[in-house]
Design an enzyme around this catalytic site. Structure first.
Site, PDB file in Angstrom:
ATOM      1  N   ALA A   7      -7.707  -0.230  -2.220  1.00  0.00           N
ATOM      2  CA  ALA A   7      -7.299  -0.758  -3.521  1.00  0.00           C
ATOM      3  C   ALA A   7      -7.046   0.432  -4.434  1.00  0.00           C
ATOM      4  CB  ALA A   7      -8.420  -1.617  -4.088  1.00  0.00           C
TER       5      ALA A   7
ATOM      6  N   GLU B 109      -8.740  -4.009   5.143  1.00  0.00           N
ATOM      7  CA  GLU B 109      -8.901  -5.468   4.994  1.00  0.00           C
ATOM      8  C   GLU B 109      -7.547  -6.170   5.168  1.00  0.00           C
ATOM      9  OE1 GLU B 109     -12.422  -6.495   2.029  1.00  0.00           O
ATOM     10  OE2 GLU B 109     -11.071  -4.981   1.184  1.00  0.00           O
TER      11      GLU B 109
ATOM     12  N   GLU C 245     -16.032   1.499   0.744  1.00  0.00           N
ATOM     13  CA  GLU C 245     -16.294   0.996  -0.609  1.00  0.00           C
ATOM     14  C   GLU C 245     -17.699   1.365  -1.096  1.00  0.00           C
ATOM     15  OE1 GLU C 245     -13.104  -1.819   0.955  1.00  0.00           O
ATOM     16  OE2 GLU C 245     -14.748  -0.618   1.751  1.00  0.00           O
TER      17      GLU C 245
ATOM     18  N   GLY D  84      -9.472  -1.718   1.087  1.00  0.00           N
ATOM     19  CA  GLY D  84      -8.546  -2.859   1.024  1.00  0.00           C
ATOM     20  C   GLY D  84      -7.413  -2.723   2.023  1.00  0.00           C
TER      21      GLY D  84
END
Ligand code: T1G
Ligand code: NAD
Length: 696
Positions: free
Chosen positions: A60, A102, A122, A99
């Site tokens: 992210a 993911e 993370e 992310g």
């Protein structure tokens, strides 16, 4: 366009191009949703998701955190991938992280270059995977392996990822061509959508007890950190709840983490470490000098560790000692360190051999005649260092960089003692040098720009976090440490005990308390340094009389089996020692001090405020360029908890007015000038400015 879509015969190809690391910014997320809808509507048979540049999505966009969230969210992007009526294949290269991984886990198939790495780091940002990572990963690799991967934040190479079942096909270069070929193969054999979310978690034999054990283990391994515990809650939910409920639970935990002070602190350190590598005014066009061979003078505690840093980075090293005995001792220490690393499974035997082959020893300065960089790590004496630099000035080739690892001494004076002061720089490593990530690069008045550029680039090359410091007594870290160490002594003589003082700081998250650290480093080091100072330079006797008394009793710390604590000769376990309390009480009486009860909060405050106030002085003098640099120094060199963000971030969180008032209170109480709030702090409070405003 950060996301493009094109049809390639029967395939749809979604390409992300958002340099430098294809972070999932709002525009990338929106672009992905739009491209997936387009692919869903056209006649392609499968979709390939690939990235331009040096890496697949590295996560992210961290810079968006702490701001109002923008649509679509990442879970919505992943839902769009899973809603696509045809198989989506992720083609990975570089580092598919957070992310980004993911997104890949939401795809039906994953292929990757052999050099690719995947991971969910993370936790290093005080977060947890907030877009399905804690729900999809256990479905693919089981709860134990998922917990290991998510709570460690470590990356996994594609070979191991493939063995775990995370990667379906390892590809050779060129990625795009081979990924499309793999997709065509899947289409040809009628491979349909295959959603991870539909899998059951293979959780047999992994229940409450196992989760409890993980919580206990993480309470030790990640002491004081909240995110690791929440990760266990999420993986436990993946085993006990249907996918959608698990996803909702994860998202709620994620949102709480994003809003936490711990994550704000860790994100601050993430960006501060990258900012520290930039030297304002040092033009990007300044080319670093090439460093292919290195010399190190002195094979003691530091010289040996520094040699390992370069060998570990594949750079040949010549280690010079004053005599064969010193050389054998130094090379022996290096051999032992590699044996320990191999025994811990962190390195293979052959790899350790290879690295040791890169380290050669000598007692002749002529053997560093053709190296590109020399680092001096001999005794902390100006005379000895000047002798060594005279030798280097005579023997080293023109253009070689001459660096010193001194902890405190005036490097301008050392530079002025040779014929090539522009080639002299400070490279201050931290003990153990092959482990500690911090490197203070000390800029002298005469250093050449390309020498500075070389030092900063080299720091990154050997896996360090380089931070620029100006010349003063102790540069950034050790200068602040003197104030911190002073408070440890004063709290001790005024009424505290070693245990109380150390636990007040470890309770805050410090890796070790100040007195335990002194025992580790050796009380004799600072004792010898003090003996070289005048009475006036030594300052308030209350701040060293106990330390002097312990050394004069032969209590040098761990190395002599006793210091502020006693150490079990077999286990090296630290034990309280009533003899120390007796020494403290005797010194207090001698200094005319009536001891009193100190609260843990007072002890903590005095140590942290001592660091912070000196930090402000260092900023106003320009010894450190940015508040973030000081935080990076303390987190990477002095065991300051990264989830507290460093001393200056801590001060900002507390509020500068609050900090100034507490300092002023101590100033009034003690009358000590060092508690007077630093001029820069006073100015910022007066102007209602923050440190971030000042740093601009
Ligand atoms: N967001 C924003 N900027 C980033 C970024 C990111 N994720 N990663 C890197 N950058 C910037 C960085 O600041 C620097 O900028 C430049 O890119 C190069 O980075 C929902 C919540 C990828 C291994 O934790 O580990 O996904 O200084 O100097 O040494 O579950 O960057 O040049 O202006 O570090 O080659 C999870 C973080 C996010 C990975 C490359 N992802 N990045 O290392 O280059 S949270 C991460 C890294 C998340 C989801 C959650 C490394 C790297 P500038 P660099 P590098
Ligand atoms: P040390 O005493 O362990 O090692 C110094 C080595 O230098 C010895 O092996 C000695 O034989 C050798 N030596 C002395 N004179 C020499 C000469 N003329 N030529 C070649 N070799 C010579 O000391 P150390 O702890 O490794 O410290 C070295 C330097 O690093 C000091 O300036 C110190 O302040 C600095 N430093 C130390 C630490 C630490 O934690 N120990 C941390 C950072 C920096």
């Amino acid at each position: 366009m950060v996301v493009s879509y094109q049809k390639v015969e029967e395939l749809g190809v979604i390409t992300i191009n958002n340099p430098p690391v294809n972070a999932l910014s709002q525009s990338v997320r929106q672009g992905l949703v739009d491209a997936l809808q387009q692919a869903g509507r056209d006649d392609t048979k499968a979709v390939v998701l690939i990235c331009e540049g040096r890496t697949f999505i590295a996560g992210a966009d961290i810079s968006e955190f702490g701001k109002p969230p923008l649509e679509p969210s990442l879970p919505e992007v992943n839902a769009a991938i899973e809603a696509c009526p045809k198989p989506v294949i992720a083609a990975l290269h570089g580092t598919a992280l957070g992310g980004g991984f993911e997104v890949a886990l939401s795809c039906d198939y994953r292929c990757a270059l052999a050099s690719a790495q995947v991971g969910l780091p993370e936790v290093n940002l005080g977060l947890l995977p907030g877009a399905g990572g804690t729900q999809r990963l256990p479905r693919l690799i089981g709860p134990e392996a998922a917990l290991e991967m998510i709570t460690s934040g470590q990356r996994v190479g594609s070979a191991k990822a493939s063995a775990l079942g995370l990667i379906d096909r390892i590809l050779a270069e060129p990625l795009a061509e081979n990924a499309l070929a793999y997709a065509r193969e899947l289409v040809a054999k009628g491979a349909g959508v295959r959603r991870v979310r539909d899998l059951q978690v293979a959780g047999e034999g992994f229940g409450e007890a196992e989760f409890a054990e993980w919580r206990t283990r993480l309470a030790k391994r990640k002491r004081g950190q909240k995110a690791p515990q929440r990760i266990v809650d999420c993986v436990e939910t993946a085993l006990s709840k249907p996918f959608e409920q698990g996803l909702a639970f994860e998202r709620a935990q994620f949102v709480e983490c994003v809003q936490s002070e711990q994550s704000a602190a860790l994100r601050h350190i993430f960006f501060a470490e990258r900012e520290a590598a930039r030297v304002p005014g040092l033009d990007k066009s300044v080319m670093p000098r090439s460093v292919a061979r290195v010399g190190i003078i002195g094979a003691g505690t530091m010289g040996g560790g520094i040699a390992m840093c370069f060998a570990n980075a594949g750079i040949p090293v010549t280690l010079v000692e004053q005599n064969q005995e010193g050389l054998d001792r130094g090379l022996g220490l290096i051999r032992k360190n590699y044996e320990i690393t191999v025994s811990k499974g962190k390195l293979t035997g052959p790899a350790a051999q290879e690295r040791q082959k890169l380290i050669s020893g000598s007692t002749d300065y002529a053997d560093v005649g053709d190296v590109d960089l020399v680092i001096e790590a001999v005794f902390e004496s100006m005379d000895v260092k000047k002798q060594v630099f005279a030798e280097l000035d005579e023997h080293c080739k023109p253009g070689a960089i001459l660096a010193t690892n001194t902890s405190y001494l005036d490097i301008n004076e050392i530079a002025a003692s040779v014929s090539r002061p522009a080639d002299v720089v400070g490279l201050h490593f931290f003990s153990p040098a092959n482990v500690m990530r911090l490197l203070e690069v000390v800029r002298t008045d005469q250093v050449a720009d390309d020498v500075l550029a070389t030092a900063m680039a080299l720091g990154k090359r050997i896996g360090k976090v380089p931070v620029l410091a100006g010349v003063c007594f102790g540069f950034i870290g050790n200068r602040m440490l003197r104030q911190y160490a002073r408070e440890a002594q004063l709290c001790l003589i005024e009424g505290g005990t070693p245990e109380q003082i150390d636990s007040a700081l470890t309770g805050f998250g410090m890796a070790m308390g100040p007195l335990a650290v002194s025992d580790l480093a050796g009380l004799d080091i600072s004792y010898k340094a003090r003996q070289a100072l005048t009475q006036e330079q030594k300052g308030d006797p209350r701040s060293y009389c106990i330390a002097d008394a312990l050394v004069e009793m032969g209590r040098l710390g761990q190395k002599s089996g006793a210091g502020y604590y006693r150490y079990d000769p077999k286990t090296r376990a630290r034990e309280s020692d009533p003899e120390v309390v007796a020494v403290v009480e005797a010194q207090a009486a001698q200094q005319g001090i009536t001891r009193r009860t100190l609260s843990d909060q007072e002890i903590l405050d005095r140590h942290l405020l001592a660091l912070v106030n000196e930090g402000f002085r260092i900023l106003e003098e320009g010894v450190a360029l940015r508040p973030g640099d000081i935080d990076v120094v303390y987190v990477n060199g002095y065991g300051f908890p990264s989830y507290q963000g460093g001393p200056m971030f801590y001060a900002s969180q507390l509020g500068l007015e609050q900090v100034s008032q507490r300092l002023e209170a101590l100033h009034q109480q003690t009358g000590e000038a060092y508690w007077q709030p630093a001029p820069l702090l006073q100015q910022l409070v007066r102007d209602g400015q923050t440190l971030a405003d000042w740093a601009g």
